[in-house]
Design a protein around this motif. Structure first.
Motif, PDB file in Angstrom:
ATOM      1  N   LYS A 637      31.342  39.840  33.170  1.00  0.00           N
ATOM      2  CA  LYS A 637      32.146  40.958  33.326  1.00  0.00           C
ATOM      3  C   LYS A 637      33.168  40.676  34.683  1.00  0.00           C
ATOM      4  N   LYS A 641      37.205  40.096  34.857  1.00  0.00           N
ATOM      5  CA  LYS A 641      37.947  41.182  35.801  1.00  0.00           C
ATOM      6  C   LYS A 641      38.787  40.517  36.853  1.00  0.00           C
ATOM      7  N   ARG A 642      37.720  39.563  37.438  1.00  0.00           N
ATOM      8  CA  ARG A 642      38.460  38.933  38.766  1.00  0.00           C
ATOM      9  C   ARG A 642      38.886  37.588  38.491  1.00  0.00           C
ATOM     10  N   LYS A 711      29.803  57.627  36.819  1.00  0.00           N
ATOM     11  CA  LYS A 711      31.359  57.437  36.919  1.00  0.00           C
ATOM     12  C   LYS A 711      31.263  56.758  38.251  1.00  0.00           C
ATOM     13  N   LYS A 714      31.136  53.390  38.274  1.00  0.00           N
ATOM     14  CA  LYS A 714      31.820  52.937  37.381  1.00  0.00           C
ATOM     15  C   LYS A 714      33.183  52.620  38.282  1.00  0.00           C
ATOM     16  N   GLY A 715      33.609  53.370  39.184  1.00  0.00           N
ATOM     17  CA  GLY A 715      34.551  53.500  40.017  1.00  0.00           C
ATOM     18  C   GLY A 715      34.493  52.261  41.126  1.00  0.00           C
ATOM     19  N   GLU A 717      32.693  49.545  40.638  1.00  0.00           N
ATOM     20  CA  GLU A 717      32.761  48.281  39.853  1.00  0.00           C
ATOM     21  C   GLU A 717      34.270  47.932  39.589  1.00  0.00           C
ATOM     22  N   GLU A 718      35.306  49.041  39.390  1.00  0.00           N
ATOM     23  CA  GLU A 718      36.641  48.722  39.110  1.00  0.00           C
ATOM     24  C   GLU A 718      37.315  48.207  40.592  1.00  0.00           C
ATOM     25  N   ASN A 719      36.961  49.141  41.515  1.00  0.00           N
ATOM     26  CA  ASN A 719      37.693  48.944  42.892  1.00  0.00           C
ATOM     27  C   ASN A 719      37.319  47.624  43.310  1.00  0.00           C
ATOM     28  N   SER A 721      35.709  45.146  41.938  1.00  0.00           N
ATOM     29  CA  SER A 721      35.907  43.839  41.032  1.00  0.00           C
ATOM     30  C   SER A 721      34.326  43.279  41.012  1.00  0.00           C
TER      31      SER A 721
END
Length: 742
Positions: A637, A641-642, A711, A714-715, A717-719, A721
């Motif tokens: 993952k 992503k990165r 959530k 999850k945020g 992880e997104e921010n 990476s």
């Protein structure tokens, strides 16, 4: 008879209503003597020949010089007749002192002479010229004999001293006037303006006959280095021809003949034939024997009043002949005709004034300086050239182009079959012919032209028709022959792709097809074309089409094959395709569909086989494998992503595809690149930092199971990476975060 007396001349005309008018040369006037041309303009005929070539008379439509001169058919001398162009008469000089201008003016102004108002009296070489105000006065005077103070007067119509001049169209009227007013050029003072016809013929009238005589008799005329033709204007009436106008539609030639012959009270009129032009209401009838003005006037009057109500007019002798039956392939040119018809020994011709050719009608009109030449030329109905024969007949200006002749007679006198006839040209069309059939028909024309040498074939591809233009019945025969061929033509079609149609539209591909047909010996009997994604083969018969189809299918190839789609994304694939197509030089083409992985090759067999061979070699050099690299899911993952750009770079540099399979990467590409790509992916994975943290606090299990908290993670992880993984079941009740990677 006393002074100033006149009497009606027997056998002359009085045409009060006839147009154009003509008159008789007074019988008492001395006949033309060729040894003394100064006595007047040279008549349009030479000395009479001793005998007719035909025992019953001249061929119809010809001008008999013996008959135009004083005739001896009835044992009596008959005067020449001329069209009366002006209200003028000539009184020959007698040498008597009492015959002078004053006495003549007084006499011919009086009722005794049947004359009228006189405009002027002038003197010419051998005569006095009296100009009346009224044409009828001149005509009436000419119809009587005259005596002045005991001296018999010799009178005749004033034949206009007019010449015809034919130029190349570059000489102006002013230049002509300057030239012909000079006596050294055979001319003299000009009377009035120079007249020009729509056909470009100039008419110049002199004030005296001597100027006209000298101009005509001069061997040649050159103006500013350009030759001009000069001839006498014709006015001598042809005794063996009549101009008929107003012929009703549907009137047969036999009916017209019987109608006209029935109008002669003496029963001496015998019509030999009829010449026809483009206007069916006008015709020229030719006669077996001479007729005089009295007979002509009787026939004209009765014919106008009868059932057909046609008009009958006299005609001037012609100086022209018409050739017909000239085909386009005959090669007959103006120069050839000029050389031939000016050679008296070969053609019977003479000095030519002008030649007008109409290639479309297959005719030529040749004008001679001497009208007597016409009779000699038409004595031979056909004239032979190296390139073929042509028909010859007299040409009449009133008819335009003579389109047909009909020789018929009610006379018991036998008629020679070798009379001058018109080879009538017919034009027929075959329309709505398919483009391919028309092209094939064009290939058959050389053989058709050999079979029909007097027929011209003109193909119009835009109008899809062929025009058959020929002589007499040959045109119909040629058309029927063409229709039979068109019925025998066979056609075969098969559908093709856009790529193949594009290739077949090129000239070099068409030439390859023609070579294939030539090797099979069917190139002249088949036409090959491509339109609307169809190959169309038209042949002269079924067997020819079958052979041509076999040739086409063995020459043209369409191949399709499926290859791994991964091949289509290789960096050197597009280069390979372009180079392969260029090497085929547009004789073949390779295309592909990335979605389906299908490769399509079309074109000429040799080039298609060559591209197919190159493709097999390319596929061998670029054989594909599939390899999996196992990596923990959080690391996968993070890389996806990165390190997305880095993974894409690895794909492009090595012509491979890398797919995320959850806990591993799937690599597809050339076998020789698998290890390198695998090592590069593992190297990226090794750079991922993994951290494990444990928490032991009450309520964490409930917190990690809360949707809102999930959530929030999850945020993160997104921010950031990174990848978060947790396990709340290891120790109860406190959760434990197993790993944190980023």
């Amino acid at each position: 008879m006393g002074a100033g007396a006149s009497k009606k001349t027997k056998g002359t005309d009085k045409h009060d209503n006839e147009t154009p008018t003509f008159t008789l040369a007074e019988p008492t006037a001395p006949p033309y003597n060729p040894e003394y041309p100064t006595r007047g303009l040279t008549p349009q005929q030479p000395s009479p020949h001793p005998a007719h070539l035909y025992p019953w008379g001249q061929p119809p439509g010809t001008y008999c010089q013996a008959c135009a001169a004083p005739s001896h058919d009835d044992g009596m001398s008959s005067p020449n007749e001329y069209f009366l162009e002006t209200p003028s008469i000539e009184v020959l000089r007698t040498g008597e002192h009492q015959v002078n201008e004053e006495a003549l003016k007084k006499y011919f102004s009086s009722k005794k002479s049947h004359g009228g108002k006189i405009l002027s009296i002038t003197e010419d070489d051998d005569c006095f010229v009296i100009n009346f105000e009224n044409l009828n006065d001149a005509r009436e005077v000419l119809s009587h004999s005259h005596e002045l103070d005991g001296t018999q007067l010799h009178i005749r119509n004033r034949k206009s001293p007019t010449i015809e001049v034919i130029t190349d169209g570059t000489i102006t009227e002013d230049r002509l006037k300057t030239y012909f007013e000079n006596r050294r050029n055979g001319g003299g003072p000009i009377d009035g303006a120079i007249k020009k016809t729509p056909q470009g013929v100039y008419y110049i009238t002199f004030k005296n006959k001597r100027a006209a005589i000298d101009a005509v008799q001069k061997p040649s005329h050159s103006i500013d280095g350009k030759q001009v033709a000069v001839a006498e204007k014709l006015s001598l009436i042809d005794r063996r021809s009549l101009l008929i106008k107003g012929i009703p539609a549907g009137c047969s030639h036999g009916h017209l003949r019987d109608y006209l012959e029935g109008k002669d009270s003496k029963g001496t009129l015998h019509i030999a034939g009829i010449y026809l032009g483009e206007d069916v209401s006008v015709a020229v009838v030719s006669l077996f024997h001479d007729i005089n003005g009295e007979t002509r006037h009787e026939i004209g009057t009765k014919a106008k009043q009868g059932d057909l109500a046609v008009s009958v007019s006299p005609m001037v002798v012609t100086r022209s002949v018409q050739l017909s039956g000239i085909t386009k392939q005959s090669g007959i040119t103006r120069d050839l005709l000029l050389n031939y018809f000016e050679n008296t020994e070969r053609s019977g011709g003479g000095k030519v004034l002008d030649i007008n050719m109409d290639k479309k009608k297959g005719t030529a009109v040749i004008s001679f300086k001497d009208p007597a030449v016409v009779q000699r030329v038409v004595q031979r109905p056909f004239h032979q050239f190296d390139c073929g024969s042509v028909s010859v007949c007299p040409h009449y200006g009133a008819l335009g182009t003579v389109t047909d002749t009909d020789f018929l007679t009610s006379s018991k006198t036998p008629f020679d079959p070798n009379v001058p006839r018109v080879i009538k040209r017919n034009e027929l069309n075959i329309v709505n012919i398919g483009p391919s059939k028309l092209r094939l028909l064009e290939k058959q024309l050389p053989n058709l032209k050999v079979e029909f040498p007097n027929v011209d074939f003109d193909i119009d591809h835009d109008q899809h028709r062929i025009t058959i233009d020929g002589v007499d019945h040959e045109t119909t025969q040629a058309r029927d022959n063409l229709n039979e061929k068109l019925q025998e033509f066979k056609e075969y079609r098969w559908s093709i792709s856009d790529e193949l149609q594009s290739i077949l539209s090129r000239d070099n591909t068409k030439k390859a097809m023609e070579r294939a047909f030539a090797e099979a010996n069917v190139q002249k009997g088949v036409h090959f074309t491509v339109e609307n994604n169809e190959v169309i083969i038209v042949g002269v018969d079924k067997s020819t089409v079958d052979i041509a189809e076999s040739c086409a299918r063995s020459t043209l190839i369409e191949n399709s094959k499926n290859i791994p789609k991964q091949i289509l994304i290789l960096s050197d694939w597009d280069h390979f395709v372009k180079k392969s197509n260029d090497d085929a030089k547009n004789n073949a083409k390779m295309s592909y569909d990335k979605t389906s992985g299908k490769v399509h090759i079309v074109g000429l067999k040799r080039e298609v086989d060559d591209i197919d061979r190159k493709l097999d070699e390319f596929l061998k050099q670029h054989s594909f494998e599939t390899l999996f690299v196992d990596v923990e899911r959080p690391i996968v993952k993070v890389l996806v992503k990165r390190q997305k750009d880095q993974l894409r770079k690895i794909e492009l540099d090595n012509d491979v595809s890398i797919d995320d399979m959850g806990t591993r990467f799937k690599i597809q590409g050339p076998r020789d690149r698998m290890k390198k790509v695998s090592d590069e992916i593992k190297g990226l994975a090794s750079k991922v930092i993994a951290t494990t943290v444990q928490y032991k606090k009450p309520g964490l299990g409930k917190l990690f199971s809360d949707d809102t908290f999930k959530k929030l993670l999850k945020g993160i992880e997104e921010n950031k990476s990174c990848a978060l993984q947790w396990d709340c079941k290891t120790w109860t009740p406190s959760p434990k975060v197993v790993s944190l990677m980023g």
